[in-house]
Write a protein that holds these residues in place. Sequence first.
Motif, PDB file in Angstrom:
ATOM      1  N   ILE A 183      -6.249  12.042  -2.709  1.00 44.68           N
ATOM      2  CA  ILE A 183      -6.469  10.874  -3.530  1.00 44.68           C
ATOM      3  C   ILE A 183      -5.990  11.073  -5.100  1.00 44.68           C
ATOM      4  CG2 ILE A 183      -8.454   9.703  -4.516  1.00 44.68           C
ATOM      5  CD1 ILE A 183      -9.898   9.551  -2.166  1.00 44.68           C
ATOM      6  N   ASP A 184      -5.411  10.005  -5.531  1.00 49.10           N
ATOM      7  CA  ASP A 184      -4.966  10.135  -6.918  1.00 49.10           C
ATOM      8  C   ASP A 184      -4.844   9.007  -7.898  1.00 49.10           C
ATOM      9  OD1 ASP A 184      -3.598  12.919  -8.374  1.00 49.10           O
ATOM     10  OD2 ASP A 184      -3.370  10.967  -9.574  1.00 49.10           O
ATOM     11  N   ALA A 185      -5.282   8.929  -9.078  1.00 44.67           N
ATOM     12  CA  ALA A 185      -5.392   7.550  -9.643  1.00 44.67           C
ATOM     13  C   ALA A 185      -3.831   7.208 -10.252  1.00 44.67           C
ATOM     14  CB  ALA A 185      -6.177   7.895 -10.890  1.00 44.67           C
ATOM     15  N   SER A 186      -2.799   8.088 -10.284  1.00 40.59           N
ATOM     16  CA  SER A 186      -1.556   7.678 -10.734  1.00 40.59           C
ATOM     17  C   SER A 186      -0.711   7.440  -9.554  1.00 40.59           C
ATOM     18  CB  SER A 186      -0.965   9.061 -11.336  1.00 40.59           C
ATOM     19  OG  SER A 186       0.406   9.057 -11.715  1.00 40.59           O
ATOM     20  N   HIS A 187       0.015   6.058  -9.559  1.00 42.89           N
ATOM     21  CA  HIS A 187       0.774   5.887  -8.535  1.00 42.89           C
ATOM     22  C   HIS A 187       2.177   6.749  -8.637  1.00 42.89           C
ATOM     23  CE1 HIS A 187      -1.139   2.157  -7.271  1.00 42.89           C
ATOM     24  NE2 HIS A 187      -1.452   2.062  -8.320  1.00 42.89           N
ATOM     25  N   ASP A 188       2.373   7.039  -9.745  1.00 46.20           N
ATOM     26  CA  ASP A 188       3.801   7.960  -9.977  1.00 46.20           C
ATOM     27  C   ASP A 188       3.542   9.314  -9.283  1.00 46.20           C
ATOM     28  OD1 ASP A 188       5.496   6.439 -12.093  1.00 46.20           O
ATOM     29  OD2 ASP A 188       3.254   6.146 -12.794  1.00 46.20           O
ATOM     30  N   ALA A 205      -1.489  14.476   7.303  1.00 48.64           N
ATOM     31  CA  ALA A 205      -2.253  14.217   5.940  1.00 48.64           C
ATOM     32  C   ALA A 205      -1.607  12.858   5.220  1.00 48.64           C
ATOM     33  CB  ALA A 205      -1.527  15.458   4.992  1.00 48.64           C
ATOM     34  N   GLN A 206      -2.684  11.882   4.532  1.00 50.07           N
ATOM     35  CA  GLN A 206      -2.482  10.829   4.156  1.00 50.07           C
ATOM     36  C   GLN A 206      -2.678  10.938   2.533  1.00 50.07           C
ATOM     37  OE1 GLN A 206      -5.055   8.053   6.111  1.00 50.07           O
ATOM     38  NE2 GLN A 206      -4.414   8.936   8.132  1.00 50.07           N
ATOM     39  N   LEU A 207      -2.473   9.885   2.024  1.00 50.22           N
ATOM     40  CA  LEU A 207      -2.319   9.674   0.577  1.00 50.22           C
ATOM     41  C   LEU A 207      -2.889   8.445   0.137  1.00 50.22           C
ATOM     42  CD1 LEU A 207       1.091  11.069  -0.420  1.00 50.22           C
ATOM     43  CD2 LEU A 207      -1.285  12.243  -0.888  1.00 50.22           C
ATOM     44  N   ARG A 208      -3.855   8.166  -0.888  1.00 43.37           N
ATOM     45  CA  ARG A 208      -4.654   6.853  -1.061  1.00 43.37           C
ATOM     46  C   ARG A 208      -4.748   6.967  -2.988  1.00 43.37           C
ATOM     47  NH1 ARG A 208     -10.182   5.859   1.473  1.00 43.37           N
ATOM     48  NH2 ARG A 208      -8.896   5.372   3.328  1.00 43.37           N
ATOM     49  N   HIS A 209      -4.425   5.833  -3.364  1.00 40.34           N
ATOM     50  CA  HIS A 209      -4.764   5.711  -4.531  1.00 40.34           C
ATOM     51  C   HIS A 209      -6.267   5.192  -4.939  1.00 40.34           C
ATOM     52  CE1 HIS A 209      -4.997   3.146  -8.385  1.00 40.34           C
ATOM     53  NE2 HIS A 209      -4.146   4.161  -8.797  1.00 40.34           N
ATOM     54  N   GLY A 210      -6.820   6.189  -5.531  1.00 39.80           N
ATOM     55  CA  GLY A 210      -8.323   5.944  -6.123  1.00 39.80           C
ATOM     56  C   GLY A 210      -8.820   6.640  -7.079  1.00 39.80           C
ATOM     57  N   ASP A 211     -10.016   6.482  -7.477  1.00 41.38           N
ATOM     58  CA  ASP A 211     -10.731   6.656  -8.655  1.00 41.38           C
ATOM     59  C   ASP A 211     -11.740   7.865  -8.379  1.00 41.38           C
ATOM     60  OD1 ASP A 211     -12.276   7.002 -11.006  1.00 41.38           O
ATOM     61  OD2 ASP A 211     -12.822   4.780 -11.231  1.00 41.38           O
ATOM     62  N   ASP A 325     -26.525  16.542  13.578  1.00 38.49           N
ATOM     63  CA  ASP A 325     -25.511  15.677  14.077  1.00 38.49           C
ATOM     64  C   ASP A 325     -24.494  15.155  13.027  1.00 38.49           C
ATOM     65  OD1 ASP A 325     -27.733  14.330  12.803  1.00 38.49           O
ATOM     66  OD2 ASP A 325     -27.377  12.752  13.873  1.00 38.49           O
ATOM     67  N   LEU A 326     -23.399  15.793  13.108  1.00 37.71           N
ATOM     68  CA  LEU A 326     -22.180  15.317  12.185  1.00 37.71           C
ATOM     69  C   LEU A 326     -21.718  13.826  12.621  1.00 37.71           C
ATOM     70  CD1 LEU A 326     -20.430  18.657  11.491  1.00 37.71           C
ATOM     71  CD2 LEU A 326     -22.410  17.648  10.054  1.00 37.71           C
ATOM     72  N   PRO A 327     -21.306  13.150  11.576  1.00 36.09           N
ATOM     73  CA  PRO A 327     -20.506  11.804  12.133  1.00 36.09           C
ATOM     74  C   PRO A 327     -19.212  12.019  12.558  1.00 36.09           C
ATOM     75  CG  PRO A 327     -20.403  12.254   9.555  1.00 36.09           C
ATOM     76  CD  PRO A 327     -21.284  13.133  10.194  1.00 36.09           C
ATOM     77  N   SER A 328     -18.947  11.270  13.619  1.00 38.84           N
ATOM     78  CA  SER A 328     -17.593  11.367  14.309  1.00 38.84           C
ATOM     79  C   SER A 328     -16.616  11.119  13.208  1.00 38.84           C
ATOM     80  CB  SER A 328     -17.678  10.141  15.485  1.00 38.84           C
ATOM     81  OG  SER A 328     -17.570   8.913  14.646  1.00 38.84           O
ATOM     82  N   ARG A 329     -15.492  11.647  13.687  1.00 42.63           N
ATOM     83  CA  ARG A 329     -14.120  11.651  12.892  1.00 42.63           C
ATOM     84  C   ARG A 329     -13.670  10.370  12.361  1.00 42.63           C
ATOM     85  NH1 ARG A 329      -8.189  13.951  14.682  1.00 42.63           N
ATOM     86  NH2 ARG A 329      -7.011  13.072  12.732  1.00 42.63           N
ATOM     87  N   ASP A 330     -13.598  10.268  11.395  1.00 46.47           N
ATOM     88  CA  ASP A 330     -13.507   8.647  10.550  1.00 46.47           C
ATOM     89  C   ASP A 330     -11.717   8.602  10.766  1.00 46.47           C
ATOM     90  OD1 ASP A 330     -13.967   6.637   8.734  1.00 46.47           O
ATOM     91  OD2 ASP A 330     -12.166   7.509   7.485  1.00 46.47           O
ATOM     92  N   THR A 331     -11.495   7.409  11.233  1.00 48.72           N
ATOM     93  CA  THR A 331     -10.353   6.853  11.697  1.00 48.72           C
ATOM     94  C   THR A 331      -9.692   5.837  10.634  1.00 48.72           C
ATOM     95  OG1 THR A 331     -11.058   5.391  13.344  1.00 48.72           O
ATOM     96  CG2 THR A 331     -10.604   7.628  13.889  1.00 48.72           C
ATOM     97  N   SER A 332     -10.346   5.588   9.666  1.00 39.94           N
ATOM     98  CA  SER A 332     -10.246   4.400   8.866  1.00 39.94           C
ATOM     99  C   SER A 332      -9.320   4.828   7.607  1.00 39.94           C
ATOM    100  CB  SER A 332     -11.485   3.539   8.161  1.00 39.94           C
ATOM    101  OG  SER A 332     -12.309   4.628   7.297  1.00 39.94           O
ATOM    102  N   LEU A 333      -9.130   5.974   7.419  1.00 34.33           N
ATOM    103  CA  LEU A 333      -8.357   6.497   6.133  1.00 34.33           C
ATOM    104  C   LEU A 333      -6.753   6.133   6.352  1.00 34.33           C
ATOM    105  CD1 LEU A 333      -9.578  10.082   5.971  1.00 34.33           C
ATOM    106  CD2 LEU A 333     -10.508   8.123   5.252  1.00 34.33           C
ATOM    107  N   GLU A 334      -6.529   4.972   5.939  1.00 30.78           N
ATOM    108  CA  GLU A 334      -5.184   4.275   6.133  1.00 30.78           C
ATOM    109  C   GLU A 334      -4.349   4.691   4.935  1.00 30.78           C
ATOM    110  OE1 GLU A 334      -5.731   0.079   6.394  1.00 30.78           O
ATOM    111  OE2 GLU A 334      -6.677   0.133   7.931  1.00 30.78           O
TER     112      GLU A 334
END
Length: 336
Positions: A183-188, A205-211, A325-334
């Motif tokens: 996650i990074d705040a810079s689009h560049d 490995a995925q990338l996402r714009h975020g704060d 009991d850990l949560p199941s693997r998240d699949t929403s990381l687009e």
Amino acid sequence: MSEEQILSVDDTLAALRAVGEATRLRLIALLAESELTVKDATAILGQSQPRISRHLKLLAEADLIQRFPEGSWVYYRLADGPEGELARALVARISKEDPVLAADQERFQAIRKAKSEEAAAYFAARALTWDRERSLHVSEDDVETAMRAALGDKPFQSFLDLGTGTGRLLEVFSDLYTSALGIDASHDMLAVARANLARSGLANAQLRHGDVYALNVPPRSFDVVAVHQVLHFLEEPARALSEAARALRPGGRLLLVDFAPHELEFLREKHAHRRLGFSRDQMERWLEALELDLEQVTDLVPADETENNLTVTLWLARDRRIVTDLPSRDTSLEVA
């Protein structure tokens, strides 16, 4: 309430007298939300620096706030003790719609936005040479080796890299994690990171714009969270650490890498640094407040100790919650 959190009558009266003035009450309300410098407070309250400094001194003498010098700057924050808790309780009972405090808050948010935009412009201008600029201070090869040693060789499920920059850590730990998110705040920066990951062939490995102050990830969803050379750019590093801790699974690990305290003021003007490093005591205090156990601290001191060389410190902390009991693997990381 524990005995340590109870104030005597004299201490209570001293605290109430200190906060019983309009400017000082406004300062307490601001400090209940964030650390501030005298310069910040002067701009928000529209008063002279000597006047603001005097009010802050009185609040500090009453143990309502704490003063933390850092190079030529001094940060103020609410105290951790019973006086600080009293101040928080008072602020919680003040109307959020009070016109004076609402105006203070509006100016505070404008200052925060301006600083954020300043940092974003810095990163955008330097995205292509970011890794090279980092190496001006300490060998990144040594840092990455130390980070690998801290985490060990045992594979883990999920990895979160906050302030991923060029995505370097996603490559460094690619043989250990099953899935990763940067996650990074810079689009560049993210554009460079995507090019780097594509070149490396990293499909998991995925990338996402975020704060980093408001992570859009499920809580308790990552085994390892890394914050590599990011905190010194932030106005509120403790707030970012709180978000990082929220993302950890029970028993998960938080790996922090940043500079030890130093006096290189030019890094503020030329490289958008907000904080001149972090001490072991300060970091341990923040981690303890987040119920994280500090397991390891490592200092990497440059062999050539010139005036512009900086020591890098690694902190490894673990979420003290019991793994059940850990949560199941998240699949929403687009992919953003």
